[in-house]
Design an enzyme around this catalytic site. Structure first.
Site, PDB file in Angstrom:
ATOM      1  N   LYS A 191     -36.404-118.593  -6.318  1.00  9.87           N
ATOM      2  CA  LYS A 191     -36.409-117.265  -5.396  1.00  9.87           C
ATOM      3  C   LYS A 191     -35.602-116.281  -5.603  1.00  9.87           C
ATOM      4  O   LYS A 191     -34.506-115.851  -5.377  1.00  9.87           O
ATOM      5  CB  LYS A 191     -36.544-118.160  -3.601  1.00  9.87           C
ATOM      6  CG  LYS A 191     -36.750-116.780  -2.601  1.00  9.87           C
ATOM      7  CD  LYS A 191     -36.425-116.722  -1.970  1.00  9.87           C
ATOM      8  CE  LYS A 191     -35.201-116.075  -1.465  1.00  9.87           C
ATOM      9  NZ  LYS A 191     -35.477-114.005  -1.170  1.00  9.87           N
ATOM     10  N   GLU A 266     -22.210-119.577  -4.251  1.00  6.18           N
ATOM     11  CA  GLU A 266     -20.928-118.597  -5.265  1.00  6.18           C
ATOM     12  C   GLU A 266     -22.033-117.329  -3.314  1.00  6.18           C
ATOM     13  O   GLU A 266     -22.959-116.915  -3.655  1.00  6.18           O
ATOM     14  CB  GLU A 266     -22.158-117.612  -6.098  1.00  6.18           C
ATOM     15  CG  GLU A 266     -21.796-118.857  -7.563  1.00  6.18           C
ATOM     16  CD  GLU A 266     -20.732-119.043  -7.350  1.00  6.18           C
ATOM     17  OE1 GLU A 266     -18.981-117.929  -7.079  1.00  6.18           O
ATOM     18  OE2 GLU A 266     -20.167-119.916  -9.301  1.00  6.18           O
ATOM     19  N   CYS A 300     -19.848-109.485  -5.764  1.00 12.02           N
ATOM     20  CA  CYS A 300     -19.113-109.906  -4.880  1.00 12.02           C
ATOM     21  C   CYS A 300     -17.347-109.582  -5.271  1.00 12.02           C
ATOM     22  O   CYS A 300     -16.871-110.476  -4.559  1.00 12.02           O
ATOM     23  CB  CYS A 300     -19.682-111.348  -4.809  1.00 12.02           C
ATOM     24  SG  CYS A 300     -20.164-111.697  -6.467  1.00 12.02           S
ATOM     25  N   GLU A 401     -16.380-107.878   3.517  1.00 12.85           N
ATOM     26  CA  GLU A 401     -17.275-107.084   3.204  1.00 12.85           C
ATOM     27  C   GLU A 401     -18.350-105.696   3.475  1.00 12.85           C
ATOM     28  O   GLU A 401     -19.018-106.143   3.897  1.00 12.85           O
ATOM     29  CB  GLU A 401     -17.901-108.499   2.401  1.00 12.85           C
ATOM     30  CG  GLU A 401     -18.295-108.153   1.297  1.00 12.85           C
ATOM     31  CD  GLU A 401     -19.425-108.941   0.425  1.00 12.85           C
ATOM     32  OE1 GLU A 401     -19.509-110.332   1.291  1.00 12.85           O
ATOM     33  OE2 GLU A 401     -18.812-109.717  -0.788  1.00 12.85           O
TER      34      GLU A 401
HETATM   35  P1  NAP Z   1     -28.033-112.806   1.175  1.00 11.18           P
HETATM   36  O1  NAP Z   1     -28.795-112.615   2.345  1.00 11.18           O
HETATM   37  O2  NAP Z   1     -27.360-113.998   1.618  1.00 11.18           O
HETATM   38  O3  NAP Z   1     -29.157-113.092   0.410  1.00 11.18           O
HETATM   39  C1  NAP Z   1     -28.638-113.948  -0.675  1.00 11.18           C
HETATM   40  C2  NAP Z   1     -30.285-114.219  -1.083  1.00 11.18           C
HETATM   41  O4  NAP Z   1     -30.610-115.613  -0.520  1.00 11.18           O
HETATM   42  C3  NAP Z   1     -31.491-113.523  -0.633  1.00 11.18           C
HETATM   43  O5  NAP Z   1     -32.839-114.400  -2.263  1.00 11.18           O
HETATM   44  C4  NAP Z   1     -32.012-113.766   0.138  1.00 11.18           C
HETATM   45  O6  NAP Z   1     -33.406-113.865   0.413  1.00 11.18           O
HETATM   46  C5  NAP Z   1     -31.817-115.067   0.536  1.00 11.18           C
HETATM   47  N1  NAP Z   1     -31.160-115.967   1.701  1.00 11.18           N
HETATM   48  C6  NAP Z   1     -30.991-114.467   2.709  1.00 11.18           C
HETATM   49  N2  NAP Z   1     -31.563-115.427   4.245  1.00 11.18           N
HETATM   50  C7  NAP Z   1     -32.020-116.620   3.904  1.00 11.18           C
HETATM   51  C8  NAP Z   1     -31.904-118.243   4.137  1.00 11.18           C
HETATM   52  N3  NAP Z   1     -32.227-118.459   5.734  1.00 11.18           N
HETATM   53  N4  NAP Z   1     -32.222-119.007   3.719  1.00 11.18           N
HETATM   54  C9  NAP Z   1     -32.809-119.270   1.993  1.00 11.18           C
HETATM   55  N5  NAP Z   1     -32.279-118.246   1.493  1.00 11.18           N
HETATM   56  C10 NAP Z   1     -31.836-116.917   2.201  1.00 11.18           C
HETATM   57  O7  NAP Z   1     -27.387-111.670   0.844  1.00 11.18           O
HETATM   58  P2  NAP Z   1     -27.825-110.463  -0.075  1.00 11.18           P
HETATM   59  O8  NAP Z   1     -27.017-108.916   1.115  1.00 11.18           O
HETATM   60  O9  NAP Z   1     -28.909-110.390  -0.600  1.00 11.18           O
HETATM   61  O10 NAP Z   1     -26.352-110.071  -0.944  1.00 11.18           O
HETATM   62  C11 NAP Z   1     -25.588-110.192  -1.104  1.00 11.18           C
HETATM   63  C12 NAP Z   1     -23.884-111.043  -0.683  1.00 11.18           C
HETATM   64  O11 NAP Z   1     -23.930-111.826  -1.806  1.00 11.18           O
HETATM   65  C13 NAP Z   1     -22.551-110.396  -0.745  1.00 11.18           C
HETATM   66  O12 NAP Z   1     -21.908-110.699   0.694  1.00 11.18           O
HETATM   67  C14 NAP Z   1     -22.067-110.529  -2.003  1.00 11.18           C
HETATM   68  O13 NAP Z   1     -20.795-110.785  -1.652  1.00 11.18           O
HETATM   69  C15 NAP Z   1     -22.969-111.975  -1.937  1.00 11.18           C
HETATM   70  N6  NAP Z   1     -22.447-112.041  -3.549  1.00 11.18           N
HETATM   71  C16 NAP Z   1     -22.353-112.467  -3.687  1.00 11.18           C
HETATM   72  C17 NAP Z   1     -22.137-113.123  -5.449  1.00 11.18           C
HETATM   73  C18 NAP Z   1     -20.971-114.244  -6.084  1.00 11.18           C
HETATM   74  O14 NAP Z   1     -21.122-114.471  -7.123  1.00 11.18           O
HETATM   75  N7  NAP Z   1     -20.108-114.801  -4.919  1.00 11.18           N
HETATM   76  C19 NAP Z   1     -22.410-112.600  -6.111  1.00 11.18           C
HETATM   77  C20 NAP Z   1     -23.141-111.526  -6.049  1.00 11.18           C
HETATM   78  C21 NAP Z   1     -23.104-111.236  -4.605  1.00 11.18           C
HETATM   79  P3  NAP Z   1     -33.624-112.208   0.765  1.00 11.18           P
HETATM   80  O15 NAP Z   1     -32.684-111.585  -0.232  1.00 11.18           O
HETATM   81  O16 NAP Z   1     -35.240-111.936   0.093  1.00 11.18           O
HETATM   82  O17 NAP Z   1     -33.805-111.981   2.124  1.00 11.18           O
END
Ligand code: NAP
Ligand code: MG
Length: 498
Positions: A191, A266, A300, A401
């Protein structure tokens, strides 16, 4: 700013289709509900392409296809040599279509074309090539046992993997997930993030072209709580691999307790980047800039807490601010651009809220500190590269963050103060240390609780080097040989000999 290059015709065709379909069981199909959603070009705020919106019913179909492909299908039983060929072909196809993929990534995410073309796309190809190498080099063991038995282990794939990825490196995150999962013989339901589904869908086409059998990879674009949530809860999914926010990571941790599927997470970070007065200052300035403004700070492991030794703090902050102020900001397709727009209106609002929070906490923006509404940028989601001084490590802008081009410069007294402040966070993804003293570098590298530690460099990655978090930055290590442990399980076999 130079004129943007013409779009590759394949990119124009890709975004112009009435809507992009999802991949289920080797076929490109509409969603069961018939719904679609729009992905936006963050440089203009305008609609870019329509995409099929998957939800629970589509996830159900995709999981069934992945289950069949795993239980009955050819993938896990294919000879390793044939699997290697498909993964190597995928790497070649990514490279052959690099310009198209880079333009698509830049249009959908906003990042500069130089980053798409020189970082994201080649690293994605390299990840597939690296894991192709593991297919026939990942062994079980022969175990010393009583001679009346033959005891050995088999390293077997986990099964159906649900992979949920974020929007900051859309193609590269897909490669980090798919490379090891497929190399180990698993099948997948992927996804992509709702903000950036396009390159993952194009990658699906390339994997088909490379010869991946039907049902081995299914791609269901859609929203997190619906499509992502259905995948997380599905009893026939054996493993969830997630990259995204710590908040959603915790929800996945709770939700998967019901089925005890394997999980790797992650998550976010608030990484300390520590500059000692004995560092090569010019290199540290460049490293600090790249550490926090690369990909608009939507990284991240970004070095968002920049600790600078007290005696050179003011001077260092001033030089940093001068450079930040001069960084060319513009549309990602413009080759002169270093800092593009943020990915979405939501992210723009979040980052500008934090700019206001920082100021109300008493921090001072000595560069940026506001949205960029210069001519040609006003409709896009641009925030100026921002340097805050007057920051204490307990302020919200130093603890939460932001995920944008915002750095907090914080003074420290000495080595133990740097380590104490550096570790004072719930996160533990990465850290940087700048010093010419090799002993100090080793001491600090050991003392900081983080999954990756960079000495006199920042944001360096390689497919063979493990990456992942300490503390609330998640668990499990991706990349390198460590990813094989996430995507395989060990079976012990005892044979009685007569
Ligand atoms: P996010 O809201 O957590 O979304 C990440 C993914 O999870 C998206 O595909 C999102 O779908 C999905 N998602 C959201 N709610 C969900 C749920 N309840 N159940 C299952 N899947 C769900 O994060 P983001 O705002 O897109 O990305 C930024 C964050 O990612 C930052 O906090 C960053 O630190 C973290 N990040 C971490 C790493 C690492 O390697 N540690 C790398 C990159 C980013 P939708 O987008 O379609 O809602
Ligand atoms: Mg988009």
């Amino acid at each position: 700013m130079a004129a943007a290059p013409a779009l590759n015709p394949a990119v124009q065709d890709f975004v112009r289709a009435p809507f992009r379909k999802m991949l289920i069981d080797g076929k490109w199909v509409a969603s069961a509900s018939g719904k679609t959603f729009e992905t936006v070009n963050p440089a203009t705020g305008g609609a870019l392409a329509s995409v099929a919106e998957g939800d629970a019913e589509d996830v159900e179909r995709a999981v069934r296809a992945a289950r069949r492909a795993f239980d009955d299908g050819p993938w896990s039983r294919m000879s390793p040599g044939d699997r290697v060929k498909i993964l190597l072909r995928t790497a070649d196809l990514i490279e052959q279509n690099a310009l198209e993929l880079a333009q698509l990534e830049t249009l959908d995410n906003g990042k500069s074309i130089n980053e798409s073309l020189n970082v994201d796309i080649p690293s994605a190809a390299g990840t597939f090539r690296y894991y192709a190498g593991w297919v026939d080099k990942s062994y079980g063991q022969t175990i010393p046992s009583d001679p009346s038995f033959f005891n050995f282990t088999l390293r077997e794939p986990v099964g159906v993997c649900g992979q949920i990825i974020p929007w900051n490196f859309p193609l590269l995150m897909a490669a980090w997930k798919l490379g090891p999962a497929l190399a180990c013989g698993n099948t997948v339901v992927l996804k992509p993030a709702e903000q950036t589904p396009l390159t993952a869908l194009r990658l699906g086409e390339l994997l088909q072209e490379a010869g991946l059998p039907d049902g081995v990879l299914n791609i269901v674009p859609g929203y997190g709580p619906t499509a992502g949530g259905a995948l997380v809860k599905h009893p026939a999914v054996d493993k969830i691999a997630f990259t995204g926010s710590t908040e959603v990571g915790k929800e996945i941790h709770r939700e998967t307790a019901g089925t005890l599927k394997r999980v790797s997470l992650e998550l976010g970070g608030k990484s300390p980047n520590i500059v000692f007065a004995d560092a090569d200052v010019e290199a540290a300035v460049q490293g600090a800039l790249m550490g926090v403004f690369f990909n608009q700070g939507q990284v991240c492991c970004a070095g968002t807490r920049l600790f600078v030794e007290q005696k050179m703090h003011d001077e260092f902050a001033d030089v940093l601010a001068k450079h930040a102020h001069e960084m060319p900001q513009g549309h990602g397709l413009d080759p002169a651009t270093k800092v593009g727009p943020l990915v979405s209106k939501e992210q723009l609002d979040r980052v500008t809220d934090y700019l206001a929070i920082g100021k109300s906490e008493g921090a001072k923006a000595i560069a940026g500190g506001e949205r960029n509404t210069a001519a040609g940028l006003a409709d896009g989601y641009f925030v100026k590269p921002t340097v805050f001084t007057g920051v204490r490590n307990d302020m919200r802008i130093a603890q939460e963050e932001i995920f944008g081009p915002v750095v907090s410069v914080i003074p420290f007294k000495d080595e133990s103060d740097a380590v104490l402040q550096g570790n004072n966070t719930f996160y533990g993804l990465a850290a940087g240390v700048w010093t010419k003293d090799v002993n100090k570098a080793h001491r600090v590298a050991r003392a900081i609780r983080a999954g990756t530690l960079w000495v006199n460099c920042y944001n360096v990655f390689g497919a063979s080097a493990p990456f992942g978090g300490y503390k609330q930055s998640g668990y499990g290590r991706e990349l390198g040989s460590y990813s094989l442990d996430l995507y395989t399980q060990i079976k012990t076999v005892w044979m009685k000999l007569s």
